[in-house]
Enzyme design. Structure first.
Site, PDB file in Angstrom:
ATOM      1  N   SER A 178       6.462  -4.216   6.633  1.00 29.68           N
ATOM      2  CA  SER A 178       5.103  -4.102   7.169  1.00 29.68           C
ATOM      3  C   SER A 178       5.121  -3.774   8.659  1.00 29.68           C
ATOM      4  CB  SER A 178       4.346  -5.416   6.950  1.00 29.68           C
ATOM      5  OG  SER A 178       4.284  -5.739   5.578  1.00 29.68           O
TER       6      SER A 178
ATOM      7  N   GLN B 178       5.745 -43.924   9.506  1.00 30.27           N
ATOM      8  CA  GLN B 178       7.190 -44.129   9.591  1.00 30.27           C
ATOM      9  C   GLN B 178       7.886 -43.998   8.246  1.00 30.27           C
ATOM     10  OE1 GLN B 178       7.701 -47.991  11.413  1.00 30.27           O
ATOM     11  NE2 GLN B 178       7.684 -47.139  13.477  1.00 30.27           N
TER      12      GLN B 178
ATOM     13  N   ASP C  43      11.170 -15.673   3.449  1.00 28.10           N
ATOM     14  CA  ASP C  43      12.600 -15.367   3.376  1.00 28.10           C
ATOM     15  C   ASP C  43      13.361 -15.721   4.646  1.00 28.10           C
ATOM     16  OD1 ASP C  43      11.828 -14.246   1.002  1.00 28.10           O
ATOM     17  OD2 ASP C  43      11.868 -12.186   1.717  1.00 28.10           O
TER      18      ASP C  43
ATOM     19  N   GLY D 159       6.323  -8.887   6.793  1.00 26.87           N
ATOM     20  CA  GLY D 159       7.770  -8.796   6.868  1.00 26.87           C
ATOM     21  C   GLY D 159       8.228  -7.550   7.604  1.00 26.87           C
TER      22      GLY D 159
ATOM     23  N   CYS E 147       0.829  -1.211   0.000  1.00 24.90           N
ATOM     24  CA  CYS E 147       0.000   0.000   0.000  1.00 24.90           C
ATOM     25  C   CYS E 147       0.863   1.261   0.000  1.00 24.90           C
ATOM     26  CB  CYS E 147      -0.913  -0.024   1.233  1.00 24.90           C
ATOM     27  SG  CYS E 147      -1.932   1.441   1.410  1.00 24.90           S
TER      28      CYS E 147
ATOM     29  N   ARG F 117      22.268 -28.262 -16.516  1.00 24.58           N
ATOM     30  CA  ARG F 117      20.867 -27.814 -16.567  1.00 24.58           C
ATOM     31  C   ARG F 117      20.643 -26.754 -15.492  1.00 24.58           C
ATOM     32  NH1 ARG F 117      21.430 -30.357 -20.480  1.00 24.58           N
ATOM     33  NH2 ARG F 117      20.186 -32.097 -21.289  1.00 24.58           N
TER      34      ARG F 117
ATOM     35  N   VAL G 103       9.786 -41.518  15.298  1.00 25.70           N
ATOM     36  CA  VAL G 103       8.562 -40.758  15.046  1.00 25.70           C
ATOM     37  C   VAL G 103       7.841 -40.438  16.351  1.00 25.70           C
ATOM     38  CG1 VAL G 103       8.286 -41.794  12.766  1.00 25.70           C
ATOM     39  CG2 VAL G 103       7.067 -42.781  14.716  1.00 25.70           C
TER      40      VAL G 103
END
Length: 780
Positions: free
Chosen positions: A122, A665, A167, A119, A90, A294, A530
């Site tokens: 703001s 698991q 971030d 962030g 804004c 690549r 777990v």
């Protein structure tokens, strides 16, 4: 911890007060969990809570953009990515005229408490708004838009921030809302491309991870996928990095590696300030080495998708703490931000955090890169140091003649292999000979022991289960055979990775030192299960992956009821007698109840839960979710609870039962478990190396002190080594759980968010802490 007055009733703290919640800046997964918690806990305290749609723009425009929130209006938000109340950058709010309009809109509705999720930009804007508040009210009175009485009623504006940003570039918090989910998206892509590259014999892959100002995502991705190199702005490569990179890739190829991975963060640069891009690296490697290269650039896919369990729990916990901070604030309380330190929710002065965040940028601009790393915080610094050790230090030519054995014990879990890989490579870097023990203590007793090399653990970070093999057998009955093989293979130190069996097995080895001198070697237990039930650690490797599996399954189960309505699901989770998975999954999935062993329940409690669901079906939310830990009660089984709910809910709702079983698991380890396992594995071997030096006497290793056999665990805010024998007093051996468990304190949050009439303990609330002033310490 600060003590609130004992007479404080949390259900009345917000009576007569109004809270507005908005999301601003770039969206992040988990924001909805924070909004949901803020709304529901605000209503729980008796306050009115308002949505501000479209961020600060909605605050300026007012009208329908600021709407009263209800309990039902935040239902089914947890599993949605982004922010359902919208977020916009804004320009109007940057001007005083825009802030004047925003102040008028808040005063009209009697809102004097503002919760901002966004962030650093703001949150800085929110602090400026608060600083100008008195002046804005005076201008509004002068212009005749509000009365003196209106200004008096709204004389002070409280501000609390929650950092929502993928971030993770806000100093003062270990993790920001959205970071973990972004890592999930990145790792999904990297894993997929890695698999394709390996099968097609594409020898090199370069990924550019776009993450705005901070390169936390790039760094953790490099750790989690075992990348060969990572470029981040906070630490540019040394001079002649091109030669170093090519030499490293060539060496990896000579060792038999078919695939190399490089992660390049947006904004990466050389020490001369020249940009380093993925295209530049692709050309370098192709021209110098002739490798088929690549490049994949990840964009907004990092922001999308369903939030991870971690981000849902983090957002929920921060939302609760934010409401408490707002309602406890006084005119003298500075604007604060709710942060995460270890597993603790803390409050920090907002502008202190903003200043340190700016100090990082200044340090980078001035070429003080070591300072920039330190200013980022302990979490970032630890990740960087671990990456450097595993990625950029070549094994020494001179060996230490030390043999370190590594083994997995108990049930397999995701992340075990990452810990093994890190331990093996760290040991090789230290000059040790690393030995792999297959099939746990059975393998140690039967001589299933072999050397394991650097390349032998390539690609292990992303593999689930246990490559080494693991069994539940304890060493007590095979001590003779174990001692003989420790002597035969000349084992000087032992890394034991596993669950409660690993902890008990380690204890049995320590107790056997009196009879078997071979057991007098340094040992370290790394919790990996777990169930998250190993004494000495708040978290275990593997628990996060299991938690995400349960949460994702619950999402799908709840979605299946979207068309049928009036349906309640009973879901059984694993965990033995430990209720961690049921509790945290209940918080992450929005369960109505979670039955666990640690919190005893009876038939009256079950009836209360049934009545609660009957009332819930009268609202617009016509579905329910009940979780039950597998060993929560011997008599109130999953079948019993299913039958009870089915009978008592006749004519109101029907029931379905799901036992999740061993799927919890399995699966690919989450970024958290890969990163956690990597750091634990590396740290364990560094500790063992130091301990071996202490225990070297008269030409041999002899370790018989209590601190020579430890559990490496996360305790609140740090990784610590605790002697196995000292943890016995905090262990319930019958039920295989620690006697004290930190997560029990957040169970009331789950119940409050499910609309149960219980009391939230406010006798201990977070003090306003302070960011360490590191700028002066690191200045030139």
């Amino acid at each position: 911890m600060s003590k609130a007055p004992p007479t404080t009733d949390p259900t009345k703290m917000g009576i007569g007060r109004a809270i507005a919640v908005l999301t601003s800046g770039g969206d992040a997964q988990g924001m909805n969990a924070a909004v949901r918690a803020t709304v529901r806990v605000g209503i729980y305290t008796g306050a009115k809570v308002y949505f501000v749609h479209e961020g600060y723009q909605g605050l300026v425009d007012g009208g329908e953009n600021i709407r009263l929130a209800t309990w039902e209006s935040v239902s089914m938000m947890l599993q949605l990515g982004g922010t359902v109340i919208g977020s916009a950058r804004c320009k109007d709010f940057r001007n005083r005229e825009g802030r004047l309009k925003a102040a008028l809109n808040l005063v009209k509705l009697g809102i004097t408490n503002l919760c901002v999720i966004g962030g650093d930009g703001s949150l800085t804007g929110a602090n400026q708004f608060r600083t100008e508040w008195s002046g804005l009210l005076a201008d509004l009175v002068k212009a005749g838009k509000i009365t003196e009485n209106d200004a008096k009623k709204s004389s002070h504006l409280n501000i609390v921030g929650m950092v929502g940003s993928i971030d993770n570039d806000f100093c003062g918090t270990d993790m920001t809302i959205g970071t973990d989910s972004a890592l999930h998206r990145i790792m999904e892509v990297v894993d997929a491309i890695t698999t394709t590259a390996q099968r097609c014999d594409i020898t090199f892959y370069s990924a550019s991870v776009v993450c705005l100002c901070c390169r936390y995502l790039a760094l953790v991705t490099a750790l989690a996928c075992g990348a060969d190199w990572v470029f981040i702005p906070e630490m540019p490569p040394d001079e002649a990095w091109e030669d170093h990179l090519c030499r490293r890739l060539a060496n990896q190829r000579a060792r038999g590696s078919r695939l190399n991975v490089i992660i390049v963060a947006e904004g990466a640069m050389s020490r001369e300030g020249k940009a380093i891009t993925s295209d530049q690296i692709k050309k370098l490697v192709t021209d110098r080495l002739g490798f088929d290269t690549r490049t994949t650039i990840l964009g907004h896919v990092q922001r999308g998708g369903t939030p991870s369990a971690f981000d849902r729990v983090l957002g929920s916990r921060m939302g609760v703490e934010a409401v408490m901070a707002l309602l406890e604030a006084t005119p003298d309380t500075p604007a604060c931000v709710v942060s995460l330190s270890g597993n603790q929710a803390i409050r920090l002065p907002l502008m202190e955090c903003v200043q340190v965040t700016k100090d990082v940028t200044a340090a980078m601009a001035e070429g003080r890169f070591e300072d920039a790393i330190k200013l980022r915080g302990k979490s970032f610094e630890n990740n960087w140091n671990t990456y450097k050790l595993l990625g950029h230090i070549n094994p020494p030519e001179t060996k230490s003649n030390i043999n370190v054995a590594i083994m997995n014990i108990g049930a397999p879990c995701a992340g075990m292999n990452a810990a093994v890989r890190a331990a093996v490579r760290m040991g090789i870097i230290q000059g040790h000979n690393m030995l792999a023990v297959h099939d746990g203590f059975d393998g140690l007793a039967q001589g299933q022991i072999e050397p394991i090399t650097w390349n032998g653990v390539s690609g292990w970070t992303g593999k689930g289960g246990s490559v080494l093999g693991t069994k539940r057998t304890l060493p007590g009955k095979i001590l003779e055979e174990i001692s003989l093989n420790i002597a035969k293979y000349n084992i000087h130190a032992l890394v034991i990775i596993g669950g409660f069996e690993a902890y008990v097995g380690g204890l049995e080895l320590v107790q056997a030192r009196e009879k078997y001198e071979e057991m007098c070697i340094p040992m370290v237990v790394i919790p990996a299960t777990v169930s998250n039930n190993v004494p000495g650690s708040d978290f275990s490797i593997g628990a996060d992956t299991a938690l995400n599996t349960i949460t994702t399954t619950c999402d799908r189960i709840k979605q299946s009821a979207a068309g049928t309505k009036r349906r309640v699901f009973i879901v059984e989770t694993m965990g033995g007698y430990c209720g961690y998975l049921a509790t945290m999954a209940g918080l992450a999935a929005g369960a109505d109840a979670a039955y666990i062993f640690e919190e005893r329940f009876n038939i009256k409690d079950l009836q209360v839960n049934v009545d609660h669901l009957v009332e819930k079906m009268k609202t617009t939310v016509k579905r329910g979710l009940i979780l039950r830990n597998e060993n929560s009660n011997a008599n109130y089984t999953t079948d019993f609870i299913f039958n009870l709910y089915s009978e008592e809910g006749k004519g109101v709702f029907d029931c379905r039962k799901n036992v999740l079983g061993h799927m919890q698991q399995g699966g690919t380890p989450t970024p958290f478990d890969r990163n956690f396992g990597t750091k634990m594995g590396a740290k364990s071997v560094i500790w063992l190396t130091d301990k071996l030096k202490e225990c070297y006497r008269h030409g041999r290793i002899f370790a018989n002190t209590t601190d020579s056999a430890c559990v490496l665990g996360m305790r609140k805010r740090a990784l610590t080594f605790q002697p196995l024998t000292e943890l016995k007093g905090d262990t319930d051996f019958e039920h295989r759980i620690p006697k004290t468990q930190w997560w029990l304190k957040i169970r009331p949050i789950m119940k409050i968010l499910a609309k149960y009439d219980i009391k939230l303990d406010t006798s201990e609330s977070a003090d306003m802490e302070h960011v360490i002033k590191t700028k002066t310490l690191f200045a030139k």
